[in-house]
Design a protein around this motif. Structure first.
Motif, PDB file in Angstrom:
ATOM      1  N   UNK A  89      -1.467 -44.133  -8.951  1.00  0.00           N
ATOM      2  CA  UNK A  89      -2.686 -43.674  -9.614  1.00  0.00           C
ATOM      3  C   UNK A  89      -2.396 -43.116 -11.005  1.00  0.00           C
ATOM      4  N   UNK A  90      -1.165 -42.691 -11.245  1.00  0.00           N
ATOM      5  CA  UNK A  90      -0.788 -42.193 -12.571  1.00  0.00           C
ATOM      6  C   UNK A  90      -0.867 -43.278 -13.643  1.00  0.00           C
ATOM      7  N   UNK A  91      -0.817 -44.549 -13.233  1.00  0.00           N
ATOM      8  CA  UNK A  91      -0.856 -45.649 -14.200  1.00  0.00           C
ATOM      9  C   UNK A  91      -2.260 -45.926 -14.721  1.00  0.00           C
ATOM     10  N   UNK A 108     -11.343 -47.288  -2.170  1.00  0.00           N
ATOM     11  CA  UNK A 108     -11.010 -46.701  -0.875  1.00  0.00           C
ATOM     12  C   UNK A 108      -9.525 -46.808  -0.559  1.00  0.00           C
ATOM     13  N   UNK A 109      -8.916 -47.935  -0.878  1.00  0.00           N
ATOM     14  CA  UNK A 109      -7.513 -48.175  -0.531  1.00  0.00           C
ATOM     15  C   UNK A 109      -6.563 -47.488  -1.508  1.00  0.00           C
ATOM     16  N   UNK A 110      -6.867 -47.570  -2.801  1.00  0.00           N
ATOM     17  CA  UNK A 110      -5.936 -47.078  -3.820  1.00  0.00           C
ATOM     18  C   UNK A 110      -6.307 -45.720  -4.404  1.00  0.00           C
ATOM     19  N   UNK A 163       4.659 -45.156   1.555  1.00  0.00           N
ATOM     20  CA  UNK A 163       3.563 -45.980   1.025  1.00  0.00           C
ATOM     21  C   UNK A 163       2.457 -45.086   0.480  1.00  0.00           C
ATOM     22  N   UNK A 164       2.097 -44.050   1.219  1.00  0.00           N
ATOM     23  CA  UNK A 164       1.034 -43.142   0.784  1.00  0.00           C
ATOM     24  C   UNK A 164       1.397 -42.445  -0.524  1.00  0.00           C
ATOM     25  N   UNK A 165       2.608 -41.942  -0.599  1.00  0.00           N
ATOM     26  CA  UNK A 165       3.059 -41.284  -1.828  1.00  0.00           C
ATOM     27  C   UNK A 165       3.134 -42.305  -2.966  1.00  0.00           C
ATOM     28  N   UNK A 166       3.598 -43.515  -2.653  1.00  0.00           N
ATOM     29  CA  UNK A 166       3.664 -44.570  -3.673  1.00  0.00           C
ATOM     30  C   UNK A 166       2.299 -44.906  -4.245  1.00  0.00           C
TER      31      UNK A 166
END
Length: 145
Positions: free
Chosen positions: A86-88, A103-105, A78-81
């Motif tokens: 964020x690349x989008x 904070x979350x994303x 989930x963390x890596x996902x």
């Protein structure tokens, strides 16, 4: 027909969720403390590890019978996902309008964050294992009395 859980079963389920819920709250407190006490890369990467650790505890709150290694794998994935998301640019756009989304994303992809998610997930697995071992030892001692 679906049966409703009995009171002892419901109480046992609540107990299994209580420890990871408390751990999640303590992890959030640690994350806020790290940012107020430390700065620079140490604070940033400690925050990354604590983010994954928080997800580890939340997995156990939602599914308390989950094995530690599975919760660690889910937390890391989930963390890596989220980091890859964020690349989008979508998290940055959402973060511009919401502190909670920021904070979350997060907002920007940073490849050095990735190994620290694994550190946090592994820390959760280790702490969960130690807690389980302590509970078993405590039960063994109290059963002998």
């Amino acid at each position: 027909m679906q049966s409703t859980p009995t009171a002892p079963t419901a109480l046992a389920a609540l107990r299994r969720r209580a420890a990871p819920a408390v751990a999640a709250v303590l992890t959030v407190a640690a994350g806020l403390s790290v940012r107020s006490v430390l700065d620079g890369d140490v604070a940033k990467y400690a925050g990354d590890a604590l983010y994954a650790l928080l997800i580890f505890w939340l997995v156990l709150v939602v599914a308390p019978r989950t094995r530690g290694w599975v919760a660690a794998a889910v937390a890391c994935a989930v963390s890596v996902g989220v980091e890859l998301f964020q690349l989008t640019g979508i998290p940055a756009e959402l973060g511009a309008h919401s502190v909670l989304a920021r904070l979350v994303l997060g907002t920007t992809f940073n490849a050095p964050d990735l190994p620290f998610y694994a550190v946090g997930a592994l820390l959760g697995w280790a702490l969960h294992g130690l807690a389980g071992r302590s509970r078993r030892q405590f039960r063994g001692r109290s059963a002998r009395r």
